[in-house]
Design an enzyme around this catalytic site. Structure first.
Site, PDB file in Angstrom:
ATOM      1  N   GLY A   1      -2.325 -85.745  48.522  1.00 15.65           N
ATOM      2  CA  GLY A   1      -3.716 -85.850  48.959  1.00 15.65           C
ATOM      3  C   GLY A   1      -4.194 -87.230  49.314  1.00 15.65           C
TER       4      GLY A   1
ATOM      5  N   HIS B   1      -8.300 -97.958  41.669  1.00 17.12           N
ATOM      6  CA  HIS B   1      -9.594 -98.342  42.246  1.00 17.12           C
ATOM      7  C   HIS B   1     -10.740 -98.289  41.244  1.00 17.12           C
ATOM      8  CE1 HIS B   1      -7.778 -97.171  46.419  1.00 17.12           C
ATOM      9  NE2 HIS B   1      -7.372 -98.347  45.983  1.00 17.12           N
TER      10      HIS B   1
ATOM     11  N   ASP C   1     -12.432 -90.602  39.599  1.00 22.18           N
ATOM     12  CA  ASP C   1     -12.879 -89.564  38.660  1.00 22.18           C
ATOM     13  C   ASP C   1     -11.937 -89.505  37.456  1.00 22.18           C
ATOM     14  OD1 ASP C   1     -10.676 -87.569  39.115  1.00 22.18           O
ATOM     15  OD2 ASP C   1     -11.510 -87.518  41.142  1.00 22.18           O
TER      16      ASP C   1
END
Length: 233
Positions: A176, A105, A90
């Protein structure tokens, strides 16, 4: 002289913003087998399904906002040389104001050539009104436009860039991520011996390391708030 602060973020960074995580219960992998939508073989078998899947992921970006964690990391640029290395595809770090983001990625808002995915001449940033990609939309080399995503089984071109920054880190922060996906999980091995290491995650994470790690057992927003309190006098 500002210290070098390198932050590795994973799906838990964006979860509070409402971005679906792949690995948690109810995550995206349960709806779409990874083989179908995140491998070169899946794309070769059914490009239309894969393009539709990433169209849906892109549209989700229109409904979400950076959370306090993203905003807090961007604010650290006042006091540190900040590099964000993210496993997320994102654009929430950028939207929060982070100016140096390495996407390991790939990037959801970009498309590229099916034939030569990393050729910079054929990588295109999509405006929000272009988020719907169709079969027949072609890159500059005449091949189908595909998502600019590093799929399972593909090389991770930006890992070498990330390693260069990690090797110069004075402070390294992990937020995270399960530290189960390589090569990203291996970045901790490149952190200099004298650097401070922080790990922010509400769940236990095995860092596969004996080095001292300051663990903050909180979600991204609360964890980054605590981190800033520790790092910024």
């Amino acid at each position: 002289m500002k210290k070098n602060l390198v932050i590795l973020t994973g799906a838990g960074m964006s979860a509070e913003s409402g971005i679906s995580t792949f690995r948690d219960a109810g995550g995206l992998w349960e709806q779409y087998p990874v083989e179908q939508v995140a491998t070169p073989e899946g794309y070769a078998r059914n490009p239309e399904l894969v393009i539709r899947f990433y169209n849906e992921r892109r549209k989700q970006l229109l409904d979400v906002q950076p959370n306090e964690g993203h905003i807090g990391l961007a604010a650290l640029e006042k006091d540190f040389n900040v590099t964000v290395v993210t496993q997320n595809v994102d654009n929430l770090h950028e939207r929060a104001g982070s100016t140096h983001v390495i996407h390991l990625h790939g990037e959801l808002t970009k498309v590229c050539s099916s034939r030569d995915p990393y050729n910079p001449h054929f990588i295109k940033e999509l405006k929000p009104e272009e988020y719907e990609v169709h079969m027949g939309d072609l890159a500059g080399d005449g091949s189908q436009l595909r998502p600019f995503i590093v799929w399972f089984g593909e090389a991770v071109p930006e890992i070498e860039t990330a390693i260069r920054y990690v090797e110069k880190a004075d402070i390294f922060v992990i937020i995270g991520t399960s530290l189960n996906v390589y090569p990203a999980a291996g970045l901790l091995y490149y952190v200099p011996d004298g650097a401070e290491v922080y790990l922010i995650d509400p769940k236990p994470v095995d860092a596969h390391s004996d080095r001292p790690i300051h663990v903050i057992r909180k979600g991204a927003s609360e964890g980054v708030k605590e981190l800033r309190g520790l790092l910024v006098p």
